[in-house]
Scaffold this active site. Structure first.
Site, PDB file in Angstrom:
ATOM      1  N   ARG A 145       0.835  -1.201   0.000  1.00 18.13           N
ATOM      2  CA  ARG A 145       0.000   0.000   0.000  1.00 18.13           C
ATOM      3  C   ARG A 145       0.871   1.254   0.000  1.00 18.13           C
ATOM      4  O   ARG A 145       0.530   2.259  -0.627  1.00 18.13           O
ATOM      5  CB  ARG A 145      -0.966   0.020   1.183  1.00 18.13           C
ATOM      6  CG  ARG A 145      -2.066  -1.011   1.065  1.00 18.13           C
ATOM      7  CD  ARG A 145      -2.934  -0.740  -0.174  1.00 18.13           C
ATOM      8  NE  ARG A 145      -3.822  -1.840  -0.415  1.00 18.13           N
ATOM      9  CZ  ARG A 145      -3.833  -2.589  -1.532  1.00 18.13           C
ATOM     10  NH1 ARG A 145      -3.025  -2.342  -2.516  1.00 18.13           N
ATOM     11  NH2 ARG A 145      -4.670  -3.582  -1.658  1.00 18.13           N
ATOM     12  N   SER A 202      15.394  14.714   2.439  1.00 22.15           N
ATOM     13  CA  SER A 202      16.367  13.789   3.003  1.00 22.15           C
ATOM     14  C   SER A 202      15.686  12.621   3.707  1.00 22.15           C
ATOM     15  O   SER A 202      14.684  12.791   4.400  1.00 22.15           O
ATOM     16  CB  SER A 202      17.256  14.521   4.014  1.00 22.15           C
ATOM     17  OG  SER A 202      18.150  13.620   4.627  1.00 22.15           O
ATOM     18  N   GLU A 216       1.981   1.598  -3.427  1.00 20.50           N
ATOM     19  CA  GLU A 216       0.848   2.105  -4.205  1.00 20.50           C
ATOM     20  C   GLU A 216       0.689   3.620  -3.999  1.00 20.50           C
ATOM     21  O   GLU A 216       0.461   4.368  -4.955  1.00 20.50           O
ATOM     22  CB  GLU A 216      -0.435   1.379  -3.797  1.00 20.50           C
ATOM     23  CG  GLU A 216      -1.667   1.844  -4.533  1.00 20.50           C
ATOM     24  CD  GLU A 216      -2.919   1.117  -4.070  1.00 20.50           C
ATOM     25  OE1 GLU A 216      -3.829   0.991  -4.894  1.00 20.50           O
ATOM     26  OE2 GLU A 216      -2.990   0.698  -2.889  1.00 20.50           O
TER      27      GLU A 216
END
Length: 149
Positions: A90, A116, A93
């Site tokens: 996820r 960073s 995704e």
């Protein structure tokens, strides 16, 4: 004999399960955030001597294992290019769908550079919601502009 940092991670996870410990409680003893402490115990961060000794005591690790905790690890714990664990997928995704949006908005606000992952913090909290609790994740990284030369 221990031949890798991965073996130490496995020892830590096994002891955590056996002892019924929570990462937040371990982090309090180490003196760092639960997010950083968890990453360190899972082999993604380097512990200093004092931190390594505390972790070693919590998980009943040998001196050799404690020494491994102080060695800079190879970072990046995913074994495949596209993760198969549903929760990690996820995140993949989210970056696949919103990555270009995040990039565009950061560049619009800060200019040409990156966020960073070294000068970085993360906070994960449960957020109560009548429709079902939510996961709140706050990521904060220093902006690093590209230099001209």
């Amino acid at each position: 004999m221990i031949s890798s940092r991965t073996q130490v991670t496995e020892m830590i996870v096994s002891a955590k399960v056996r002892k019924g410990l929570k990462w937040a409680d371990i982090a309090k003893q180490v003196g760092q955030s639960k997010e950083w402490t968890t990453a360190a115990c899972l082999g993604q961060m380097t512990l200093d001597k004092k931190q390594a000794e505390i972790v070693g005591g919590i998980f009943e690790l040998s001196d050799e294992a404690i020494a491994w905790l102080q060695i800079v690890p190879s970072k990046g714990s995913l074994s495949t290019a596209i993760p198969t664990d549903p929760l990690i997928y996820r995140w993949y995704e989210i970056v696949s769908v919103y990555g270009s949006t995040i990039k565009e908005l950061i560049h619009e606000e800060f200019g040409d550079g990156i966020m960073s992952a070294i000068d970085f913090s993360m906070d994960i909290q449960r957020q109560a919601d009548p429709k079902g609790d939510r996961v709140q994740v706050l990521l904060s990284g220093k902006f690093l502009p590209y230099k001209t030369y």
